[in-house]
Design an enzyme around this catalytic site. Structure first.
Site, PDB file in Angstrom:
ATOM      1  NE  ARG A 127      24.499  63.132  31.304  1.00 57.12           N
ATOM      2  CZ  ARG A 127      24.910  63.121  30.041  1.00 57.12           C
ATOM      3  NH1 ARG A 127      25.675  62.150  29.609  1.00 57.12           N
ATOM      4  NH2 ARG A 127      24.537  64.076  29.220  1.00 57.12           N
ATOM      5  NE  ARG A 160      26.352  67.216  29.450  1.00 61.02           N
ATOM      6  CZ  ARG A 160      26.670  66.302  28.541  1.00 61.02           C
ATOM      7  NH1 ARG A 160      27.481  65.311  28.860  1.00 61.02           N
ATOM      8  NH2 ARG A 160      26.189  66.352  27.317  1.00 61.02           N
ATOM      9  NE  ARG A 171      22.359  66.483  24.621  1.00 61.92           N
ATOM     10  CZ  ARG A 171      22.630  65.955  25.828  1.00 61.92           C
ATOM     11  NH1 ARG A 171      21.998  66.421  26.902  1.00 61.92           N
ATOM     12  NH2 ARG A 171      23.507  65.007  25.940  1.00 61.92           N
TER      13      ARG A 171
HETATM   14  P1  AP5 Z   1      26.378  58.512  29.561  1.00 63.71           P
HETATM   15  O1  AP5 Z   1      27.387  57.413  29.588  1.00 63.71           O
HETATM   16  O2  AP5 Z   1      26.768  59.815  30.145  1.00 63.71           O
HETATM   17  O3  AP5 Z   1      25.802  58.683  28.079  1.00 63.71           O
HETATM   18  P2  AP5 Z   1      26.467  59.327  26.785  1.00 63.71           P
HETATM   19  O4  AP5 Z   1      26.079  58.462  25.631  1.00 63.71           O
HETATM   20  O5  AP5 Z   1      27.931  59.571  26.996  1.00 63.71           O
HETATM   21  O6  AP5 Z   1      25.632  60.675  26.736  1.00 63.71           O
HETATM   22  P3  AP5 Z   1      26.064  62.185  26.433  1.00 63.71           P
HETATM   23  O7  AP5 Z   1      24.883  63.022  26.791  1.00 63.71           O
HETATM   24  O8  AP5 Z   1      27.363  62.554  27.057  1.00 63.71           O
HETATM   25  O9  AP5 Z   1      26.226  62.104  24.916  1.00 63.71           O
HETATM   26  P4  AP5 Z   1      26.024  63.213  23.924  1.00 63.71           P
HETATM   27  O10 AP5 Z   1      26.437  62.478  22.726  1.00 63.71           O
HETATM   28  O11 AP5 Z   1      24.732  63.918  23.831  1.00 63.71           O
HETATM   29  O12 AP5 Z   1      26.919  64.383  24.522  1.00 63.71           O
HETATM   30  P5  AP5 Z   1      28.389  64.877  24.226  1.00 63.71           P
HETATM   31  O13 AP5 Z   1      28.988  65.212  25.512  1.00 63.71           O
HETATM   32  O14 AP5 Z   1      29.109  63.965  23.304  1.00 63.71           O
HETATM   33  O15 AP5 Z   1      25.042  57.957  30.295  1.00 63.71           O
HETATM   34  C1  AP5 Z   1      23.918  58.789  30.483  1.00 63.71           C
HETATM   35  C2  AP5 Z   1      23.282  58.474  31.865  1.00 63.71           C
HETATM   36  O16 AP5 Z   1      22.753  57.164  31.837  1.00 63.71           O
HETATM   37  C3  AP5 Z   1      24.285  58.517  33.038  1.00 63.71           C
HETATM   38  O17 AP5 Z   1      23.636  59.025  34.153  1.00 63.71           O
HETATM   39  C4  AP5 Z   1      24.668  57.038  33.247  1.00 63.71           C
HETATM   40  O18 AP5 Z   1      25.034  56.786  34.594  1.00 63.71           O
HETATM   41  C5  AP5 Z   1      23.367  56.342  32.848  1.00 63.71           C
HETATM   42  N1  AP5 Z   1      23.592  55.038  32.215  1.00 63.71           N
HETATM   43  C6  AP5 Z   1      24.543  54.725  31.292  1.00 63.71           C
HETATM   44  N2  AP5 Z   1      24.420  53.440  30.901  1.00 63.71           N
HETATM   45  C7  AP5 Z   1      23.359  52.934  31.592  1.00 63.71           C
HETATM   46  C8  AP5 Z   1      22.723  51.647  31.625  1.00 63.71           C
HETATM   47  N3  AP5 Z   1      23.160  50.627  30.864  1.00 63.71           N
HETATM   48  N4  AP5 Z   1      21.650  51.489  32.430  1.00 63.71           N
HETATM   49  C9  AP5 Z   1      21.193  52.518  33.215  1.00 63.71           C
HETATM   50  N5  AP5 Z   1      21.760  53.744  33.234  1.00 63.71           N
HETATM   51  C10 AP5 Z   1      22.833  53.954  32.429  1.00 63.71           C
HETATM   52  O19 AP5 Z   1      28.085  66.198  23.385  1.00 63.71           O
HETATM   53  C11 AP5 Z   1      27.487  67.338  23.982  1.00 63.71           C
HETATM   54  C12 AP5 Z   1      27.262  68.392  22.901  1.00 63.71           C
HETATM   55  O20 AP5 Z   1      28.529  68.801  22.335  1.00 63.71           O
HETATM   56  C13 AP5 Z   1      26.430  67.946  21.716  1.00 63.71           C
HETATM   57  O21 AP5 Z   1      25.023  68.053  21.959  1.00 63.71           O
HETATM   58  C14 AP5 Z   1      26.917  68.918  20.626  1.00 63.71           C
HETATM   59  O22 AP5 Z   1      26.319  70.182  20.777  1.00 63.71           O
HETATM   60  C15 AP5 Z   1      28.401  69.048  20.939  1.00 63.71           C
HETATM   61  N6  AP5 Z   1      29.204  68.056  20.213  1.00 63.71           N
HETATM   62  C16 AP5 Z   1      29.901  67.008  20.752  1.00 63.71           C
HETATM   63  N7  AP5 Z   1      30.501  66.298  19.792  1.00 63.71           N
HETATM   64  C17 AP5 Z   1      30.185  66.895  18.607  1.00 63.71           C
HETATM   65  C18 AP5 Z   1      30.488  66.592  17.249  1.00 63.71           C
HETATM   66  N8  AP5 Z   1      31.238  65.521  16.902  1.00 63.71           N
HETATM   67  N9  AP5 Z   1      29.978  67.410  16.284  1.00 63.71           N
HETATM   68  C19 AP5 Z   1      29.227  68.494  16.620  1.00 63.71           C
HETATM   69  N10 AP5 Z   1      28.886  68.821  17.885  1.00 63.71           N
HETATM   70  C20 AP5 Z   1      29.363  68.018  18.870  1.00 63.71           C
END
Ligand code: AP5
Length: 214
Positions: A127, A160, A171
């Protein structure tokens, strides 16, 4: 309508969020995006969040719940919102449901994106993310038209920090231990639609639209 977009890191939540928000005319609330904005701006909250995010751990519930509560009271959320990456623990879910109930609202749908761990590791390590607008790409499946430049805003597209392989594995472990069990809490309370997330992006989108229509 209030909708929860649930699933492990890399399941495609951010990728699918824009279309869902467009279809339902609701704003996108991504707790991860909010933390990254604070990190970029160098705020105290950003510094605090970094210490957890960089280790693949969850930011403490009290911090996350305050942020979401203050976002939900904004006027654009009055007709509902898409919650992406929230709730990730049962206390977060309890806070959300209590707040919605106090407003006479309820979660209309939980979209649960399911993808195998091996695919998630490949997706996240490939990504790339725009530093300016947060748009996401993948070096193989969804590259920007011009290498290193965002299609939307021409910002720099980079990896990232928490997408390094070791942090991705941490994660996924955090998801399995702390977040996956939240689905059992949500299931008797809201309609849960499990979607096979390991399909082409357009197919996942159309399965989500069908689930939301049904
Ligand atoms: P993408 O759409 O970016 O996936 P995502 O599910 O949004 O993944 P994230 O890594 O953003 O989710 P996350 O939950 O770990 O992180 P967040 O930012 O919320 O897709 C991923 C890749 O795959 C991309 O390159 C895309 O192009 C590709 N792709 C997508 N669909 C595809 C398909 N069908 N086929 C092929 N390729 C595809 O959180 C980050 C951090 O913040 C956490 O680790 C935590 O420390 C903190 N945090 C956030 N929210 C909380 C909370 N509620 N409580 C506590 N800590 C939190």
């Amino acid at each position: 309508m209030d909708v929860i977009l649930f699933g492990p890191p890399g399941a495609g939540k951010g990728t699918q969020a824009t279309a869902i928000c467009g279809t339902l005319s609701i704003p996108h609330i991504s707790t991860g995006d909010i933390f990254r904005k604070h990190l970029k701006e160098g705020t105290e909250l950003g510094q605090l969040a970094r210490s957890f995010i960089d280790k693949g751990q969850l930011v403490p519930d009290s911090v996350v719940c305050d942020i979401v509560a203050s976002r939900l009271v904004e006027t654009d959320c009055a007709g509902g919102a898409l919650l992406d990456g929230f709730p990730r623990t049962v206390p977060q879910a309890e806070m959300l449901y209590a707040w919605l109930e106090s407003q006479g609202r309820q979660v209309g749908a939980v979209i649960n994106l399911q993808v195998d761990d091996a695919v998630l590791v490949a997706r996240l390590s490939g990504r790339r993310t725009c530093l300016s607008c947060g748009a996401t790409y993948h070096v193989e499946h969804n590259p920007p038209a011009e290498n290193g430049k965002c299609d939307r805003c021409e910002g720099d597209v980079v990896q990232r920090k928490d997408d390094s392989e070791d942090t991705v594995r941490a994660r996924l472990q955090t998801y399995a231990n702390e977040t996956a069990p939240v689905l059992a809490w949500l299931t008797p309370r809201s309609p849960v639609h499990s979607i096979h997330g390991n399909q082409a992006i357009n197919q996942v989108q159309s399965d989500i639209e069908e689930a939301l229509r049904g």
